[in-house]
Design an enzyme around this catalytic site. Structure first.
Site, PDB file in Angstrom:
ATOM      1  N   HIS A   1      -3.535   7.004   2.795  1.00 57.80           N
ATOM      2  CA  HIS A   1      -3.924   5.724   2.214  1.00 57.80           C
ATOM      3  C   HIS A   1      -5.324   5.360   2.700  1.00 57.80           C
ATOM      4  O   HIS A   1      -5.616   5.429   3.900  1.00 57.80           O
ATOM      5  CB  HIS A   1      -2.896   4.664   2.618  1.00 57.80           C
ATOM      6  CG  HIS A   1      -3.323   3.276   2.292  1.00 57.80           C
ATOM      7  ND1 HIS A   1      -3.830   2.926   1.059  1.00 57.80           N
ATOM      8  CD2 HIS A   1      -3.349   2.140   3.050  1.00 57.80           C
ATOM      9  CE1 HIS A   1      -4.130   1.643   1.070  1.00 57.80           C
ATOM     10  NE2 HIS A   1      -3.855   1.149   2.257  1.00 57.80           N
TER      11      HIS A   1
ATOM     12  N   CYS B   1       0.818  -1.225   0.000  1.00 51.91           N
ATOM     13  CA  CYS B   1       0.000   0.000   0.000  1.00 51.91           C
ATOM     14  C   CYS B   1       0.849   1.272   0.000  1.00 51.91           C
ATOM     15  O   CYS B   1       0.334   2.351  -0.278  1.00 51.91           O
ATOM     16  CB  CYS B   1      -0.951  -0.001   1.186  1.00 51.91           C
ATOM     17  SG  CYS B   1      -1.949  -1.485   1.261  1.00 51.91           S
TER      18      CYS B   1
ATOM     19  N   ASN C   1     -10.104  -0.322  -0.045  1.00 50.11           N
ATOM     20  CA  ASN C   1      -8.648  -0.215   0.009  1.00 50.11           C
ATOM     21  C   ASN C   1      -8.061  -0.797  -1.280  1.00 50.11           C
ATOM     22  O   ASN C   1      -8.109  -2.008  -1.490  1.00 50.11           O
ATOM     23  CB  ASN C   1      -8.153  -0.983   1.244  1.00 50.11           C
ATOM     24  CG  ASN C   1      -6.641  -0.980   1.379  1.00 50.11           C
ATOM     25  OD1 ASN C   1      -5.914  -0.623   0.451  1.00 50.11           O
ATOM     26  ND2 ASN C   1      -6.161  -1.394   2.534  1.00 50.11           N
TER      27      ASN C   1
HETATM   28  O1  UT7 Z   1      -3.526  -1.304   3.615  1.00 47.24           O
HETATM   29  C1  UT7 Z   1      -3.327  -1.815   4.885  1.00 47.24           C
HETATM   30  C2  UT7 Z   1      -4.315  -2.877   5.016  1.00 47.24           C
HETATM   31  N1  UT7 Z   1      -4.894  -3.171   6.236  1.00 47.24           N
HETATM   32  C3  UT7 Z   1      -5.531  -2.343   7.092  1.00 47.24           C
HETATM   33  O2  UT7 Z   1      -5.524  -1.150   7.007  1.00 47.24           O
HETATM   34  C4  UT7 Z   1      -6.272  -3.000   8.195  1.00 47.24           C
HETATM   35  C5  UT7 Z   1      -6.237  -2.257   9.490  1.00 47.24           C
HETATM   36  N2  UT7 Z   1      -7.182  -2.883  10.408  1.00 47.24           N
HETATM   37  C6  UT7 Z   1      -8.495  -2.619  10.331  1.00 47.24           C
HETATM   38  O3  UT7 Z   1      -8.937  -1.843   9.492  1.00 47.24           O
HETATM   39  C7  UT7 Z   1      -9.405  -3.296  11.334  1.00 47.24           C
HETATM   40  O4  UT7 Z   1      -8.621  -3.989  12.279  1.00 47.24           O
HETATM   41  C8  UT7 Z   1     -10.432  -4.280  10.675  1.00 47.24           C
HETATM   42  C9  UT7 Z   1     -11.467  -3.486   9.892  1.00 47.24           C
HETATM   43  C10 UT7 Z   1      -9.716  -5.249   9.763  1.00 47.24           C
HETATM   44  C11 UT7 Z   1     -11.167  -5.062  11.735  1.00 47.24           C
HETATM   45  O5  UT7 Z   1     -11.826  -4.186  12.627  1.00 47.24           O
HETATM   46  P1  UT7 Z   1     -11.687  -4.399  14.204  1.00 47.24           P
HETATM   47  O6  UT7 Z   1     -12.506  -3.349  14.839  1.00 47.24           O
HETATM   48  O7  UT7 Z   1     -10.209  -4.429  14.508  1.00 47.24           O
HETATM   49  O8  UT7 Z   1     -12.373  -5.808  14.400  1.00 47.24           O
HETATM   50  P2  UT7 Z   1     -11.769  -7.131  15.061  1.00 47.24           P
HETATM   51  O9  UT7 Z   1     -10.761  -7.756  14.169  1.00 47.24           O
HETATM   52  O10 UT7 Z   1     -11.375  -6.815  16.473  1.00 47.24           O
HETATM   53  O11 UT7 Z   1     -13.047  -8.040  15.106  1.00 47.24           O
HETATM   54  C12 UT7 Z   1     -14.173  -7.722  15.924  1.00 47.24           C
HETATM   55  C13 UT7 Z   1     -15.245  -8.742  15.669  1.00 47.24           C
HETATM   56  C14 UT7 Z   1     -14.753 -10.175  15.717  1.00 47.24           C
HETATM   57  O12 UT7 Z   1     -15.787 -10.979  16.287  1.00 47.24           O
HETATM   58  P3  UT7 Z   1     -15.707 -11.408  17.830  1.00 47.24           P
HETATM   59  O13 UT7 Z   1     -14.431 -12.196  17.945  1.00 47.24           O
HETATM   60  O14 UT7 Z   1     -15.681 -10.133  18.609  1.00 47.24           O
HETATM   61  O15 UT7 Z   1     -16.960 -12.199  17.993  1.00 47.24           O
HETATM   62  C15 UT7 Z   1     -14.617 -10.552  14.259  1.00 47.24           C
HETATM   63  O16 UT7 Z   1     -14.758 -11.932  14.032  1.00 47.24           O
HETATM   64  O17 UT7 Z   1     -15.775  -8.562  14.346  1.00 47.24           O
HETATM   65  C16 UT7 Z   1     -15.756  -9.788  13.646  1.00 47.24           C
HETATM   66  N3  UT7 Z   1     -15.586  -9.516  12.228  1.00 47.24           N
HETATM   67  C17 UT7 Z   1     -16.621  -9.283  11.411  1.00 47.24           C
HETATM   68  N4  UT7 Z   1     -17.942  -9.254  11.620  1.00 47.24           N
HETATM   69  C18 UT7 Z   1     -18.725  -8.971  10.579  1.00 47.24           C
HETATM   70  C19 UT7 Z   1     -14.428  -9.422  11.536  1.00 47.24           C
HETATM   71  N5  UT7 Z   1     -14.706  -9.130  10.249  1.00 47.24           N
HETATM   72  C20 UT7 Z   1     -16.049  -9.032  10.147  1.00 47.24           C
HETATM   73  C21 UT7 Z   1     -16.930  -8.771   9.092  1.00 47.24           C
HETATM   74  N6  UT7 Z   1     -18.253  -8.739   9.358  1.00 47.24           N
HETATM   75  N7  UT7 Z   1     -16.488  -8.507   7.856  1.00 47.24           N
END
Ligand code: UT7
Length: 323
Positions: free
Chosen positions: A248, A111, A278
């Site tokens: 980004h 990225c 993204n």
């Molecule tokens: O270019 C660089 C690329 N990467 C990034 O910029 C990623 C940076 N990170 C992020 O943007 C965030 O960490 C994410 C958007 C990927 C995830 O958001 P989060 O607030 O950190 O969520 P999390 O990983 O802590 O997950 C929270 C909950 C989990 O469920 P439980 O364990 O609390 O029951 C996940 O399983 O959300 C769940 N979850 C989803 N639920 C519905 C994860 N993905 C999804 C989804 N839909 N797509």
């Protein structure tokens, strides 16, 4: 010799997949995706390829720059999703647009790729080796994604953006701050083709992108403000003198957090991630080209472009808009 941007362009696939479409593929919802990321739709390639989008973005950028392809001296494509392992996407773009005098190669910095491309191009132009460069960020990330993994498949989109850079006596790129930390490579990765040579186990699985989202999130909100501040400090100006911070386009919450840490109003952080998701290396040049197209950039505006991604890699570039 300084370096300025004289033309921008972008291209997106025709098909826009909204969050409800993704909810038919994995257990997710429009509400979750919008709340956690700010993304509403992303464009996904069907007929389009990394090369075809890079070509369209390049043609637009060259036209807006009033430049002929055969006058391009350096052609860099930042991508992690080229159509061929070899040759480079840059060589394929070179052939399609007819940039037959250019030196063409790819950069893999995920990225941050477009910023790395600008960094390299600016060094070549400042040294006098080349007088101009076509720098492109182009990705078909949809082919690297595991479409059963809801933690990644909702985030990414396909597209390409391009910028024509040229030597100038005016101010252009003022300062840059760029870095890499390979020790954290496993945080966001996509394995290459499995080795099928006679010594290796047969039938190894093709792997898709994996990411520790929270680690990347923490890295981004810590590192981006530091490199933005570093680039601005190097120029001896204040953050208030920057008109727009183009970050980004990964996650709205990351952008809001960076704005807060920098003590700058959110209005100075333009976003298109709601429409594009993204797009990795394409994200910054697409946003820049869209703002240029909408007439949002005036001569003399100071802009910061900043990105972060797999590697880990990051960078910030402060420039004065001279078009
Ligand atoms: O270019 C660089 C690329 N990467 C990034 O910029 C990623 C940076 N990170 C992020 O943007 C965030 O960490 C994410 C958007 C990927 C995830 O958001 P989060 O607030 O950190 O969520 P999390 O990983 O802590 O997950 C929270 C909950 C989990 O469920 P439980 O364990 O609390 O029951 C996940 O399983 O959300 C769940 N979850 C989803 N639920 C519905 C994860 N993905 C999804 C989804 N839909 N797509």
């Amino acid at each position: 010799m300084n370096t300025k941007i004289i033309g921008t362009g972008y291209d997106l696939p025709a098909f826009a997949a909204d969050n409800n479409y993704l909810a038919t593929l994995v257990d997710t919802s429009d509400e979750w995706i919008v709340e956690r990321t700010g993304i509403r739709t992303r464009h996904l390639a069907k007929e389009e390829t990394t090369t075809s989008m890079a070509v369209n973005a390049s043609r637009q950028a060259l036209e807006r720059a009033g430049m002929q392809a055969e006058d391009v001296e350096l052609l860099i494509v930042a991508t992690i999703s080229g159509d061929t392992e070899t040759p480079s996407t840059a060589c394929r773009v070179q052939a399609e647009i007819g940039a037959n005098r250019a030196v063409a190669f790819d950069i893999n910095a995920a990225c941050s790729g477009f910023l790395y491309g600008m960094h390299v191009a600016e060094a070549f132009i400042r040294s006098g080796i080349y007088r101009n460069a076509l720098v492109i960020g182009a990705e078909t990330l949809s082919k690297l994604i595991d479409w059963t993994d809801r933690s990644t498949c909702v985030l990414f989109g396909d597209g390409a953006g391009a910028a024509v850079l040229a030597a100038t006596e005016e101010t252009g790129i003022i300062s840059q701050s760029i870095g890499s930390n390979g020790e954290k490579w496993e945080v966001l990765e996509c394995q290459g083709r499995p080795n099928g040579n006679p010594l290796c186990e047969k039938g190894q699985e093709l792997k898709y992108m994996t990411m520790n989202g929270q680690e990347v999130f923490k890295f981004a909100v810590k590192t981006v403000p530091l490199c933005v501040e570093d680039a601005v400090e190097k120029a001896g100006i204040g953050l208030d003198e920057v008109k727009y911070f183009l970050l980004h386009q990964a996650n709205k919450r990351i952008i809001q957090s960076v704005a807060k840490r920098l003590g700058q109003p959110e209005e100075k952080f333009p976003m298109n991630l709601d429409q594009c998701g993204n797009t990795s290396a394409a994200s910054l040049p697409i946003l820049l080209a869209q703002m240029d197209e909408q007439g949002l950039l005036q001569k003399g505006d100071r802009l910061v472009l900043s990105g972060f991604g797999a590697g880990l890699t990051w960078g910030a570039c402060l420039l004065e808009w001279q078009k």
